[in-house]
Design a protein around this motif. Structure first.
Motif, PDB file in Angstrom:
ATOM      1  N   ALA A 308    -100.253  50.169  30.682  1.00  0.00           N
ATOM      2  CA  ALA A 308    -101.025  48.966  30.359  1.00  0.00           C
ATOM      3  C   ALA A 308    -101.960  49.277  29.207  1.00  0.00           C
ATOM      4  O   ALA A 308    -102.479  50.389  29.089  1.00  0.00           O
ATOM      5  CB  ALA A 308    -101.823  48.489  31.571  1.00  0.00           C
ATOM      6  N   ASN A 309    -102.140  48.285  28.353  1.00  0.00           N
ATOM      7  CA  ASN A 309    -103.041  48.400  27.197  1.00  0.00           C
ATOM      8  C   ASN A 309    -102.572  49.525  26.272  1.00  0.00           C
ATOM      9  O   ASN A 309    -103.164  50.615  26.243  1.00  0.00           O
ATOM     10  CB  ASN A 309    -104.489  48.646  27.636  1.00  0.00           C
ATOM     11  CG  ASN A 309    -105.002  47.594  28.604  1.00  0.00           C
ATOM     12  OD1 ASN A 309    -104.643  46.427  28.505  1.00  0.00           O
ATOM     13  ND2 ASN A 309    -105.816  48.008  29.548  1.00  0.00           N
ATOM     14  N   ALA A 310    -101.530  49.253  25.535  1.00  0.00           N
ATOM     15  CA  ALA A 310    -100.918  50.300  24.711  1.00  0.00           C
ATOM     16  C   ALA A 310    -100.593  49.773  23.326  1.00  0.00           C
ATOM     17  O   ALA A 310    -100.237  48.598  23.150  1.00  0.00           O
ATOM     18  CB  ALA A 310     -99.649  50.823  25.377  1.00  0.00           C
ATOM     19  N   ALA A 311    -100.690  50.651  22.340  1.00  0.00           N
ATOM     20  CA  ALA A 311    -100.256  50.356  20.974  1.00  0.00           C
ATOM     21  C   ALA A 311     -99.448  51.551  20.486  1.00  0.00           C
ATOM     22  O   ALA A 311     -99.944  52.687  20.488  1.00  0.00           O
ATOM     23  CB  ALA A 311    -101.445  50.096  20.063  1.00  0.00           C
ATOM     24  N   ILE A 312     -98.208  51.283  20.076  1.00  0.00           N
ATOM     25  CA  ILE A 312     -97.335  52.293  19.494  1.00  0.00           C
ATOM     26  C   ILE A 312     -96.988  51.805  18.103  1.00  0.00           C
ATOM     27  O   ILE A 312     -96.303  50.789  17.948  1.00  0.00           O
ATOM     28  CB  ILE A 312     -96.056  52.483  20.340  1.00  0.00           C
ATOM     29  CG1 ILE A 312     -96.429  52.849  21.783  1.00  0.00           C
ATOM     30  CG2 ILE A 312     -95.159  53.560  19.718  1.00  0.00           C
ATOM     31  CD1 ILE A 312     -95.249  52.833  22.743  1.00  0.00           C
ATOM     32  N   LYS A 313     -97.487  52.487  17.082  1.00  0.00           N
ATOM     33  CA  LYS A 313     -97.380  51.916  15.744  1.00  0.00           C
ATOM     34  C   LYS A 313     -97.193  52.990  14.681  1.00  0.00           C
ATOM     35  O   LYS A 313     -97.538  54.159  14.861  1.00  0.00           O
ATOM     36  CB  LYS A 313     -98.614  51.077  15.432  1.00  0.00           C
ATOM     37  CG  LYS A 313     -99.928  51.857  15.444  1.00  0.00           C
ATOM     38  CD  LYS A 313    -101.111  50.927  15.167  1.00  0.00           C
ATOM     39  CE  LYS A 313    -102.417  51.701  15.081  1.00  0.00           C
ATOM     40  NZ  LYS A 313    -103.562  50.825  14.747  1.00  0.00           N
ATOM     41  N   ALA A 314     -96.619  52.547  13.559  1.00  0.00           N
ATOM     42  CA  ALA A 314     -96.482  53.370  12.350  1.00  0.00           C
ATOM     43  C   ALA A 314     -95.869  54.731  12.642  1.00  0.00           C
ATOM     44  O   ALA A 314     -96.235  55.738  12.043  1.00  0.00           O
ATOM     45  CB  ALA A 314     -97.834  53.522  11.655  1.00  0.00           C
ATOM     46  N   SER A 315     -94.918  54.765  13.585  1.00  0.00           N
ATOM     47  CA  SER A 315     -94.292  56.010  13.985  1.00  0.00           C
ATOM     48  C   SER A 315     -92.792  55.944  13.740  1.00  0.00           C
ATOM     49  O   SER A 315     -92.224  54.871  13.530  1.00  0.00           O
ATOM     50  CB  SER A 315     -94.589  56.309  15.461  1.00  0.00           C
ATOM     51  OG  SER A 315     -95.983  56.515  15.652  1.00  0.00           O
ATOM     52  N   THR A 316     -92.130  57.085  13.758  1.00  0.00           N
ATOM     53  CA  THR A 316     -90.697  57.140  13.505  1.00  0.00           C
ATOM     54  C   THR A 316     -89.966  57.700  14.713  1.00  0.00           C
ATOM     55  O   THR A 316     -90.452  58.609  15.391  1.00  0.00           O
ATOM     56  CB  THR A 316     -90.384  58.000  12.270  1.00  0.00           C
ATOM     57  OG1 THR A 316     -90.855  59.343  12.497  1.00  0.00           O
ATOM     58  CG2 THR A 316     -91.064  57.437  11.032  1.00  0.00           C
ATOM     59  N   PHE A 317     -88.772  57.151  14.948  1.00  0.00           N
ATOM     60  CA  PHE A 317     -87.937  57.534  16.087  1.00  0.00           C
ATOM     61  C   PHE A 317     -86.538  57.780  15.547  1.00  0.00           C
ATOM     62  O   PHE A 317     -85.894  56.858  15.040  1.00  0.00           O
ATOM     63  CB  PHE A 317     -87.927  56.431  17.140  1.00  0.00           C
ATOM     64  CG  PHE A 317     -89.284  56.123  17.721  1.00  0.00           C
ATOM     65  CD1 PHE A 317     -89.675  56.653  18.937  1.00  0.00           C
ATOM     66  CD2 PHE A 317     -90.187  55.306  17.029  1.00  0.00           C
ATOM     67  CE1 PHE A 317     -90.927  56.382  19.460  1.00  0.00           C
ATOM     68  CE2 PHE A 317     -91.441  55.024  17.554  1.00  0.00           C
ATOM     69  CZ  PHE A 317     -91.813  55.557  18.772  1.00  0.00           C
ATOM     70  N   GLU A 318     -86.078  59.037  15.660  1.00  0.00           N
ATOM     71  CA  GLU A 318     -84.799  59.367  15.040  1.00  0.00           C
ATOM     72  C   GLU A 318     -84.000  60.317  15.926  1.00  0.00           C
ATOM     73  O   GLU A 318     -84.501  61.354  16.366  1.00  0.00           O
ATOM     74  CB  GLU A 318     -85.022  60.022  13.674  1.00  0.00           C
ATOM     75  CG  GLU A 318     -83.730  60.345  12.937  1.00  0.00           C
ATOM     76  CD  GLU A 318     -83.960  60.844  11.533  1.00  0.00           C
ATOM     77  OE1 GLU A 318     -82.982  61.204  10.863  1.00  0.00           O
ATOM     78  OE2 GLU A 318     -85.134  60.877  11.102  1.00  0.00           O
ATOM     79  N   GLY A 319     -82.758  59.915  16.210  1.00  0.00           N
ATOM     80  CA  GLY A 319     -81.829  60.795  16.902  1.00  0.00           C
ATOM     81  C   GLY A 319     -82.147  61.059  18.356  1.00  0.00           C
ATOM     82  O   GLY A 319     -81.689  62.057  18.928  1.00  0.00           O
ATOM     83  N   ASN A 320     -82.910  60.171  18.996  1.00  0.00           N
ATOM     84  CA  ASN A 320     -83.228  60.331  20.411  1.00  0.00           C
ATOM     85  C   ASN A 320     -82.155  59.660  21.276  1.00  0.00           C
ATOM     86  O   ASN A 320     -81.377  58.836  20.795  1.00  0.00           O
ATOM     87  CB  ASN A 320     -84.588  59.700  20.707  1.00  0.00           C
ATOM     88  CG  ASN A 320     -85.688  60.270  19.837  1.00  0.00           C
ATOM     89  OD1 ASN A 320     -86.092  61.415  20.011  1.00  0.00           O
ATOM     90  ND2 ASN A 320     -86.161  59.478  18.882  1.00  0.00           N
ATOM     91  N   GLY A 321     -82.151  60.012  22.574  1.00  0.00           N
ATOM     92  CA  GLY A 321     -81.257  59.284  23.473  1.00  0.00           C
ATOM     93  C   GLY A 321     -81.604  57.814  23.494  1.00  0.00           C
ATOM     94  O   GLY A 321     -80.755  56.948  23.272  1.00  0.00           O
ATOM     95  N   LYS A 322     -82.851  57.494  23.745  1.00  0.00           N
ATOM     96  CA  LYS A 322     -83.407  56.150  23.614  1.00  0.00           C
ATOM     97  C   LYS A 322     -84.720  56.282  22.859  1.00  0.00           C
ATOM     98  O   LYS A 322     -85.299  57.368  22.776  1.00  0.00           O
ATOM     99  CB  LYS A 322     -83.648  55.499  24.981  1.00  0.00           C
ATOM    100  CG  LYS A 322     -82.374  55.259  25.785  1.00  0.00           C
ATOM    101  CD  LYS A 322     -82.677  54.613  27.131  1.00  0.00           C
ATOM    102  CE  LYS A 322     -81.399  54.403  27.931  1.00  0.00           C
ATOM    103  NZ  LYS A 322     -81.676  53.776  29.272  1.00  0.00           N
ATOM    104  N   GLY A 323     -85.190  55.158  22.329  1.00  0.00           N
ATOM    105  CA  GLY A 323     -86.454  55.177  21.613  1.00  0.00           C
ATOM    106  C   GLY A 323     -87.623  55.029  22.565  1.00  0.00           C
ATOM    107  O   GLY A 323     -88.161  56.020  23.065  1.00  0.00           O
TER     108      GLY A 323
END
Length: 372
Positions: A308-323
């Motif tokens: 709860a109460n979260a911000a996920i920003k300006a980040s990169t996700f590459e080659g993971n099983g899921k993001g």
């Protein structure tokens, strides 16, 4: 003399030369007080009733006698000499560090004061045990095979070079945090069970700061908040979490209010950030992830159940099983999942979903925003 087993690198118990077999006469003469058969003081005075320390140029010497003393480096401290009922004690031990303690695995010794870089302690554990609450431990470049370093008071442990200050856990937990206002900076933590394990003792832990770290090859987690532990304010910044079983792990009964991951990289884990509940009361509130990369995490970059109460920003996700996976499974945490913003992130080459939202229990609240 000291005839019992000697424990290396430790002070031995008190020794009373007045009753011990520690007196040698050279030449031996009729006394029989040889190096191989030392006398007690009473025996010596029986053989030589007029024996005394010479008034002019007389001295008292302490040495390791016999073949067992060859090559021995020995120290004496708090030496008390009595004369005519007057006792004088000589305290040779250096005044120990308090506010700032220095450590050097090459030139240090744990018997040193640690007060200056020229008198450093050899191990981080010894410096942490010595430094006062609110103090700092400065760790020189070097290799430190240490584990179970307990931080049970406010303290900062600062390495001078993340690439060259290597703390090797040898398959065990490296730092165990049991207090708030703890900071770790500029270290490589490698080859342990957990690089940093946060474990609540009696009260919740407020304020753990991890910056400019490289945490790699941990068999359980790079950073873990353990079971039945409440933490307010866990900040990770400018750090590398590489090839750990899990990058950051929150146990099922851990409660974290305020987790920040900034300008960091979490690579090569099963899950980069994992928060599970399992029908318990664990929860994560006030999460901020900004300018951080997640790559090659085989299950997921981020997997949370009670968020709860979260911000996920300006980040990169590459080659993971899921993001990013938000999977609300249970109602036992007592909080709804929601008020989550996912913004300005880059996703590339995930094996499965880049973003997955699921509700299996109850309580997914608005707003939930996914934005460019």
């Amino acid at each position: 003399g000291l005839t019992d087993t000697i424990d290396n690198n430790q002070w031995q118990g008190p020794w009373d030369a007045g009753v011990a077999d520690g007196w040698i006469v050279e030449p031996v003469g009729p006394t029989g007080c040889a190096a191989a058969t030392p006398c007690t003081l009473a025996e010596l005075l029986t053989a030589l009733p007029d024996a005394a320390i010479a008034g002019d140029g007389g001295r008292v010497a302490l040495r390791a006698a016999g073949s067992g003393g060859i090559g021995m480096e020995a120290f004496a401290d708090k030496l008390t000499i009595s004369e005519s009922g007057t006792a004088i004690t000589f305290d040779f031990e250096a005044e120990q560090c308090t506010t700032t303690c220095y450590v050097d695995s090459v030139s240090g010794d744990d018997t040193f004061s640690g007060k200056t870089p020229s008198e450093p302690k050899r191990t981080i554990g010894a410096a942490v045990a010595q430094v006062s609450a609110g103090g700092e431990v400065i760790v020189a470049s070097g290799f430190y095979p240490e584990s179970a370093i307990v931080l049970d008071k406010a303290v900062s442990v600062i390495g001078v070079s993340r690439l060259n200050t290597l703390v090797d856990g040898g398959g065990s937990d490296i730092f165990v945090v049991r207090s708030g206002d703890v900071a770790l900076e500029g270290l490589t933590l490698q080859n342990g069970t957990r690089g940093v394990r946060v474990v609540q003792a009696a009260t919740p832990i407020n304020g753990v700061t991890l910056s400019a770290l490289r945490v790699r090859n941990q068999s359980v987690a790079g950073v873990e908040v353990s079971a039945n532990t409440s933490v307010a304010g866990l900040a990770i910044s400018d750090s590398l979490l590489l090839n750990n079983a899990i990058g950051v792990k929150l146990e099922t009964t851990a409660k974290v209010n305020g987790l920040t991951i900034l300008r960091s990289a979490v690579d090569g884990a099963a899950t980069g950030l994992q928060q599970t509940n399992g029908g318990a009361d664990g929860a994560l509130r006030n999460l901020l992830i900004d300018q951080t990369s997640f790559s090659n995490n085989t299950a997921a970059a981020i997997s949370v159940e009670e968020l709860a109460n979260a911000a996920i920003k300006a980040s990169t996700f590459e080659g993971n099983g899921k993001g990013i996976v938000v999977d609300k499974r249970f109602a036992t945490s007592g909080q709804n999942a929601g008020d989550i913003t996912i913004r300005d992130n880059t996703f590339q080459g995930q094996k499965n979903a880049s973003i997955e939202i699921g509700v299996r229990g109850s309580g997914l609240s608005e707003p939930l925003a996914i934005e460019d």
